[in-house]
Structures are given as structure tokens and as C-alpha cells.
Write a protein that holds these residues in place. Sequence first.
Motif, PDB file in Angstrom:
ATOM      1  N   LEU A  66      52.292  35.388  38.444  1.00 35.95           N
ATOM      2  CA  LEU A  66      51.061  36.181  38.457  1.00 35.95           C
ATOM      3  C   LEU A  66      50.326  36.012  39.785  1.00 35.95           C
ATOM      4  O   LEU A  66      49.804  36.977  40.350  1.00 35.95           O
ATOM      5  CB  LEU A  66      50.146  35.770  37.293  1.00 35.95           C
ATOM      6  CG  LEU A  66      50.629  36.122  35.889  1.00 35.95           C
ATOM      7  CD1 LEU A  66      49.751  35.467  34.846  1.00 35.95           C
ATOM      8  CD2 LEU A  66      50.649  37.626  35.680  1.00 35.95           C
ATOM      9  N   LYS A  67      50.300  34.774  40.283  1.00 35.51           N
ATOM     10  CA  LYS A  67      49.603  34.484  41.548  1.00 35.51           C
ATOM     11  C   LYS A  67      50.287  35.195  42.714  1.00 35.51           C
ATOM     12  O   LYS A  67      49.622  35.773  43.583  1.00 35.51           O
ATOM     13  CB  LYS A  67      49.593  32.972  41.783  1.00 35.51           C
ATOM     14  CG  LYS A  67      48.682  32.531  42.915  1.00 35.51           C
ATOM     15  CD  LYS A  67      48.639  31.024  42.998  1.00 35.51           C
ATOM     16  CE  LYS A  67      47.708  30.582  44.121  1.00 35.51           C
ATOM     17  NZ  LYS A  67      47.661  29.111  44.237  1.00 35.51           N
ATOM     18  N   GLU A  68      51.634  35.157  42.722  1.00 36.26           N
ATOM     19  CA  GLU A  68      52.401  35.822  43.795  1.00 36.26           C
ATOM     20  C   GLU A  68      52.197  37.341  43.762  1.00 36.26           C
ATOM     21  O   GLU A  68      52.177  37.977  44.813  1.00 36.26           O
ATOM     22  CB  GLU A  68      53.891  35.512  43.650  1.00 36.26           C
ATOM     23  CG  GLU A  68      54.261  34.077  43.965  1.00 36.26           C
ATOM     24  CD  GLU A  68      54.315  33.772  45.448  1.00 36.26           C
ATOM     25  OE1 GLU A  68      54.721  34.647  46.225  1.00 36.26           O
ATOM     26  OE2 GLU A  68      53.919  32.652  45.821  1.00 36.26           O
ATOM     27  N   ALA A  69      52.050  37.901  42.567  1.00 30.66           N
ATOM     28  CA  ALA A  69      51.867  39.351  42.425  1.00 30.66           C
ATOM     29  C   ALA A  69      50.424  39.775  42.663  1.00 30.66           C
ATOM     30  O   ALA A  69      50.131  40.974  42.744  1.00 30.66           O
ATOM     31  CB  ALA A  69      52.318  39.798  41.047  1.00 30.66           C
ATOM     32  N   GLY A  70      49.516  38.793  42.755  1.00 30.47           N
ATOM     33  CA  GLY A  70      48.109  39.099  43.001  1.00 30.47           C
ATOM     34  C   GLY A  70      47.362  39.583  41.774  1.00 30.47           C
ATOM     35  O   GLY A  70      46.428  40.381  41.880  1.00 30.47           O
ATOM     36  N   ILE A  71      47.768  39.086  40.612  1.00 28.67           N
ATOM     37  CA  ILE A  71      47.090  39.459  39.355  1.00 28.67           C
ATOM     38  C   ILE A  71      46.349  38.233  38.830  1.00 28.67           C
ATOM     39  O   ILE A  71      46.980  37.196  38.585  1.00 28.67           O
ATOM     40  CB  ILE A  71      48.104  39.965  38.305  1.00 28.67           C
ATOM     41  CG1 ILE A  71      48.825  41.217  38.826  1.00 28.67           C
ATOM     42  CG2 ILE A  71      47.429  40.258  36.975  1.00 28.67           C
ATOM     43  CD1 ILE A  71      50.013  41.642  38.018  1.00 28.67           C
ATOM     44  N   PRO A  72      45.034  38.294  38.648  1.00 30.17           N
ATOM     45  CA  PRO A  72      44.295  37.130  38.127  1.00 30.17           C
ATOM     46  C   PRO A  72      44.751  36.773  36.711  1.00 30.17           C
ATOM     47  O   PRO A  72      45.057  37.654  35.907  1.00 30.17           O
ATOM     48  CB  PRO A  72      42.832  37.596  38.127  1.00 30.17           C
ATOM     49  CG  PRO A  72      42.797  38.775  39.031  1.00 30.17           C
ATOM     50  CD  PRO A  72      44.145  39.407  38.975  1.00 30.17           C
ATOM     51  N   ARG A  73      44.798  35.469  36.424  1.00 32.64           N
ATOM     52  CA  ARG A  73      45.278  34.994  35.123  1.00 32.64           C
ATOM     53  C   ARG A  73      44.479  35.545  33.947  1.00 32.64           C
ATOM     54  O   ARG A  73      45.068  35.975  32.956  1.00 32.64           O
ATOM     55  CB  ARG A  73      45.262  33.452  35.112  1.00 32.64           C
ATOM     56  CG  ARG A  73      45.814  32.838  33.850  1.00 32.64           C
ATOM     57  CD  ARG A  73      45.786  31.333  33.917  1.00 32.64           C
ATOM     58  NE  ARG A  73      44.462  30.798  34.142  1.00 32.64           N
ATOM     59  CZ  ARG A  73      43.530  30.608  33.199  1.00 32.64           C
ATOM     60  NH1 ARG A  73      43.790  30.930  31.943  1.00 32.64           N
ATOM     61  NH2 ARG A  73      42.355  30.114  33.484  1.00 32.64           N
ATOM     62  N   PRO A  74      43.132  35.570  34.004  1.00 34.92           N
ATOM     63  CA  PRO A  74      42.394  36.099  32.836  1.00 34.92           C
ATOM     64  C   PRO A  74      42.580  37.608  32.636  1.00 34.92           C
ATOM     65  O   PRO A  74      42.453  38.109  31.529  1.00 34.92           O
ATOM     66  CB  PRO A  74      40.927  35.791  33.162  1.00 34.92           C
ATOM     67  CG  PRO A  74      40.951  34.785  34.265  1.00 34.92           C
ATOM     68  CD  PRO A  74      42.209  35.045  35.025  1.00 34.92           C
ATOM     69  N   LEU A  75      42.897  38.335  33.724  1.00 28.78           N
ATOM     70  CA  LEU A  75      43.048  39.789  33.632  1.00 28.78           C
ATOM     71  C   LEU A  75      44.375  40.202  33.001  1.00 28.78           C
ATOM     72  O   LEU A  75      44.455  41.221  32.314  1.00 28.78           O
ATOM     73  CB  LEU A  75      42.934  40.409  35.036  1.00 28.78           C
ATOM     74  CG  LEU A  75      43.130  41.919  35.142  1.00 28.78           C
ATOM     75  CD1 LEU A  75      41.957  42.655  34.499  1.00 28.78           C
ATOM     76  CD2 LEU A  75      43.306  42.343  36.582  1.00 28.78           C
ATOM     77  N   ALA A  76      45.426  39.394  33.231  1.00 25.10           N
ATOM     78  CA  ALA A  76      46.787  39.765  32.818  1.00 25.10           C
ATOM     79  C   ALA A  76      46.906  40.172  31.342  1.00 25.10           C
ATOM     80  O   ALA A  76      47.451  41.244  31.053  1.00 25.10           O
ATOM     81  CB  ALA A  76      47.754  38.633  33.151  1.00 25.10           C
ATOM     82  N   PRO A  77      46.420  39.365  30.378  1.00 20.27           N
ATOM     83  CA  PRO A  77      46.590  39.786  28.968  1.00 20.27           C
ATOM     84  C   PRO A  77      45.819  41.055  28.611  1.00 20.27           C
ATOM     85  O   PRO A  77      46.198  41.769  27.688  1.00 20.27           O
ATOM     86  CB  PRO A  77      46.045  38.593  28.163  1.00 20.27           C
ATOM     87  CG  PRO A  77      46.010  37.457  29.116  1.00 20.27           C
ATOM     88  CD  PRO A  77      45.795  38.049  30.462  1.00 20.27           C
ATOM     89  N   THR A  78      44.759  41.359  29.368  1.00 19.29           N
ATOM     90  CA  THR A  78      43.942  42.534  29.047  1.00 19.29           C
ATOM     91  C   THR A  78      44.574  43.832  29.528  1.00 19.29           C
ATOM     92  O   THR A  78      44.178  44.905  29.085  1.00 19.29           O
ATOM     93  CB  THR A  78      42.536  42.402  29.672  1.00 19.29           C
ATOM     94  OG1 THR A  78      42.666  42.405  31.107  1.00 19.29           O
ATOM     95  CG2 THR A  78      41.847  41.134  29.217  1.00 19.29           C
ATOM     96  N   ILE A  79      45.558  43.737  30.437  1.00 13.34           N
ATOM     97  CA  ILE A  79      46.210  44.959  30.946  1.00 13.34           C
ATOM     98  C   ILE A  79      47.664  45.049  30.489  1.00 13.34           C
ATOM     99  O   ILE A  79      48.480  45.716  31.112  1.00 13.34           O
ATOM    100  CB  ILE A  79      46.098  45.062  32.488  1.00 13.34           C
ATOM    101  CG1 ILE A  79      46.710  43.844  33.181  1.00 13.34           C
ATOM    102  CG2 ILE A  79      44.663  45.270  32.913  1.00 13.34           C
ATOM    103  CD1 ILE A  79      46.791  43.968  34.690  1.00 13.34           C
ATOM    104  N   GLY A  80      47.999  44.343  29.412  1.00 12.80           N
ATOM    105  CA  GLY A  80      49.313  44.482  28.793  1.00 12.80           C
ATOM    106  C   GLY A  80      50.410  43.647  29.402  1.00 12.80           C
ATOM    107  O   GLY A  80      51.577  44.008  29.333  1.00 12.80           O
ATOM    108  N   ILE A  81      50.051  42.496  30.005  1.00 14.28           N
ATOM    109  CA  ILE A  81      51.051  41.593  30.585  1.00 14.28           C
ATOM    110  C   ILE A  81      51.080  40.315  29.759  1.00 14.28           C
ATOM    111  O   ILE A  81      50.046  39.668  29.578  1.00 14.28           O
ATOM    112  CB  ILE A  81      50.732  41.274  32.059  1.00 14.28           C
ATOM    113  CG1 ILE A  81      50.762  42.549  32.903  1.00 14.28           C
ATOM    114  CG2 ILE A  81      51.711  40.253  32.621  1.00 14.28           C
ATOM    115  CD1 ILE A  81      50.260  42.389  34.307  1.00 14.28           C
TER     116      ILE A  81
END
Length: 198
Positions: A66-81
Amino acid sequence: MRIFLPSERAHSHAAGKKASRRVARQAKAAALAPRPVDKLRPIVRCPTIKYNRKVRTGRGFTLTELKEAGIPRPLAPTIGIAVDFRRQNLSEESLALNVARLKAYKERLILLPRKSNAPKKGDTKTDISKVKTASNIAATFPVAPTDLAVKEIKKSDMPAPVKGGAYVSLRQARAEKRYLGAREKRAKDKAEADGAKK
């Protein structure tokens, strides 16, 4: 009247249950629309030497991916990851593969504002009716079989056989290591005895 055993009973409810499951799936898809019904999951290798040439979907992406892709950890589950806090990246190949998967998902992702009159940063401004949506992420991002496994090896690439046999060589090396100290002590004592005689 004949009494039927449990193994002999007819499963007459199976067709009805099949229809019920289908209706439930359609209701879930309608309730979640335009969101997909499933989550984006990583590509992982099956465990053990027997199956590790195969790939499948994993439980969730690691925090490193997630960090390498530039996606914040708290945001990931909210956008379907899907996120798995326990899984770790043990190879650069799997890390790169899943980071590329996340980036491809991020490019195609459309974030709708919660309030249409107050869009936030990152929300889309396009009309959702004009965009083709996917109801199933697994079908949109399928797990393609990788071709990383070694299938054949040339005879010239085979390692040369050990002279006298591998088993004998290993046993000799083990014995030499085991008795090294005793042999050194014996040689030292012999040298001291010879020096005392002179």
C-alpha cells in the motif's frame, strides 16, 4: 409406509435454494451499486514446494504494498481494497506485481462525492451515467497464471556428479568436522612429546 434413511432422502429444496441465492446476489449488487460486490485482493503463491508454481488471490495487500502504491492505510478498506496486516513480502517480484495491481486499480477507480454539492479532494467530477462500471472486481482484474516456474533444464546445465557419491562425501565431511579438534590435540601432544625428547 417405508421410512427413508438420511442418506436416501431427496434434496428437493436444492433448486429453490439455488434461486434464493441468486436473488440474494442480485439484491446485494443492487444495494451496493455502483460499487462492486467484492474487494480487490493481491496475487500470492500457494504454499509448499508442490504448489508454489501456482498463483491465486490472497487475503489482502500488505502495508508495504500500500505504501509503495501511495495509498494511505486507513483509506484502503473504504475504496474496496482488502488489507492483511499479517502478511509480509518475502520477494521483490511479488511486491512489484501487487504494487502494479494496486496502481492499475487506482487509475480505473472513480470516487463519487458523499454530497453532490460538496465534492472533496480526489472525488470525480464525471457523470457516473456516462461511465461503464464493473460490478465484479475479480472479473475485471483476473489472476493470470505466471510463467516464472522452471519447466525444463538442459543436460549441460546439470551440476556435475560428486566423485565417489554425494552420500559418501557428506559423511566424510561430517566426520572430518567432528574429529577435527581431537586430531589437532593429538598432533599437538605428539609435537610436544617429540620436543621433550630432544
